[in-house]
Design an enzyme around this catalytic site. Structure first.
Site, short mmCIF file in Angstrom:
data_model
loop_
_atom_site.label_atom_id
_atom_site.label_comp_id
_atom_site.label_asym_id
_atom_site.label_seq_id
_atom_site.Cartn_x
_atom_site.Cartn_y
_atom_site.Cartn_z
CG ASP A 46 -19.78 -9.85 2.23
OD1 ASP A 46 -20.78 -9.89 2.97
OD2 ASP A 46 -19.64 -9.04 1.31
CG ASP A 83 -13.99 -5.42 2.75
OD1 ASP A 83 -14.13 -5.80 1.57
OD2 ASP A 83 -14.92 -4.91 3.40
CB CYS A 91 10.15 0.40 -1.81
SG CYS A 91 8.56 1.17 -2.12
CG HIS A 133 4.21 -1.15 -3.53
ND1 HIS A 133 5.25 -0.63 -2.81
CD2 HIS A 133 3.35 -0.11 -3.78
CE1 HIS A 133 5.05 0.67 -2.64
NE2 HIS A 133 3.91 1.01 -3.21
#
Length: 378
Positions: A94, A273, A316, A342
């Site tokens: 950016d 994003d 998980c 995660h």
């Protein structure tokens, strides 16, 4: 310049599309989410895990922050951002326009560029359309963004129009500088323009047409996700994609929640994003296939099972929720790492699933229900 963006598949009943964006550091399959690595680091996630566990195709760095620290001299000594951070896949940088927008009390906009005070030490700096290109040449990102002004929400029509026209003049200068300079490290770089215009459709149409006329390699929709209601964000994104070239990638900057991604893919967006998956992870919010949870809540103290044994993240598959809850309640760094990996894994899984649904002509039937599911609090 060699450049190729191909739309491989269009959704049957929505504007969703599956495509390929080629860069010298790898081909990106779209729609795609880009983890945010503002300072050359995706917070709490190392580069090996980004590649092998999160499966990030591309990450985002920030010109404003990297310009201030470590600075252009060190970055060029290191051979650019890829070598500096040990990342061999694509990077988008950016321009810093949004950061300058957020520094409204300590910056001044004028025709030459944006003068601002460093948030680190108060020193004064000037970003121009030209030197922002030069800095991104030093960074060596695969995709660089132009310098723009991001108007706040709400804002009066005259202010937004004048801001948009300033962005247009800066875009012409930034494109000229890009075309008159070369990459420093032997790989091609792409440049994306940024469409502005606030929530005013006539300005959005004008800005879309103007940016398209400069023949950027891709186009971003800027100035959304700055406080406007979600339904207005969707309305403007939908309108904008109708006025952007069909053969260029479309990047919606700074968005968003899993539900936002699903809806905006349906509106024709290719790239996203947002800091949300990692920032929220550090606060204990986990995104899952069944909704969102706050791992700090006492209800997880006695949950001695993994969250979702079939989902490909460590939380998980390996760790019980009671353990992750314990890590957060005791401010253990491992908790931040596991939660961040995660959430990013979930975001990239969601985008992969979207791509497969578009390819199989099942996206339009699937995504409304999935939106309700992922936005549910457990």
């Amino acid at each position: 310049m060699k450049f190729l963006f191909q739309v491989k598949k269009l959704s049957d009943k929505t504007k969703a599309r599956n495509g390929l964006l080629k860069t010298d550091h790898g081909t990106i399959e779209t729609p795609i989410f880009m983890p945010v690595g503002t300072l050359g680091s995706v917070k709490a996630v190392n580069q090996d895990d980004l590649k092998d566990k999160v499966k990030a195709q591309i990450i985002l760095g920030n010109t404003y922050h990297l310009y201030l620290r470590p600075g252009n001299e060190i970055m060029q000594e290191a051979g650019g951002l890829h070598k500096f951070m040990g990342w061999d896949r694509p990077i988008l940088t950016d321009s810093g326009g949004y950061q300058i927008f957020s520094l409204s009390d300590i910056r001044e906009l004028r025709e030459e560029g944006a003068e601002f005070q460093s948030h680190l030490d108060g020193s004064k700096h000037l970003f121009t359309p030209e030197n922002v290109v030069d800095t991104q040449r030093i960074l060596g990102s695969d995709i660089m963004m132009i310098l723009d002004e991001c108007p706040p929400y709400p804002a009066e029509y005259d202010y937004v129009e004048n801001s948009m026209k300033l962005t247009h003049r800066w875009a012409e200068r930034g494109r000229k500088q890009f075309e008159e300079t070369k990459s420093l490290y032997g790989h091609e770089q792409l440049q994306f323009g940024i469409v502005q215009g606030g929530t005013f459709k006539d300005l959005r149409k004008e800005s879309s047409e103007f940016m398209a006329s400069l023949d950027f390699e891709g186009l971003a929709i800027g100035g959304l996700s700055v406080g406007e209601p979600t339904d207005i964000m969707y309305e403007i994104a939908d309108f904008n994609t109708d006025h952007l070239p069909k053969d260029k990638p479309r990047y919606l900057m700074g968005v968003g929640t899993p539900g936002n991604l699903l809806q905006c893919v349906a509106l024709g967006i290719d790239m996203f994003d947002c800091v949300m998956p990692t920032r929220n992870a550090r606060n204990g919010m986990l995104f899952t296939r069944n909704g969102t949870i706050n791992i700090r809540n006492a209800k997880w103290k006695h949950h001695h099972k993994p969250l979702d044994i079939d989902f490909p993240s460590e939380i998980c598959q390996r760790y019980n929720m009671s353990y992750v809850h314990h890590l957060f309640r005791n401010d253990e760094i491992l908790g931040l790492e596991l939660a961040s990996k995660h959430n990013l894994t979930f975001y990239l899984w969601l985008m992969e699933t979207i791509r497969e649904r578009v390819k199989s002509d099942t996206f339009s039937e699937w995504y409304p229900g999935m939106m309700k599911t992922v936005e549910r609090r457990i």
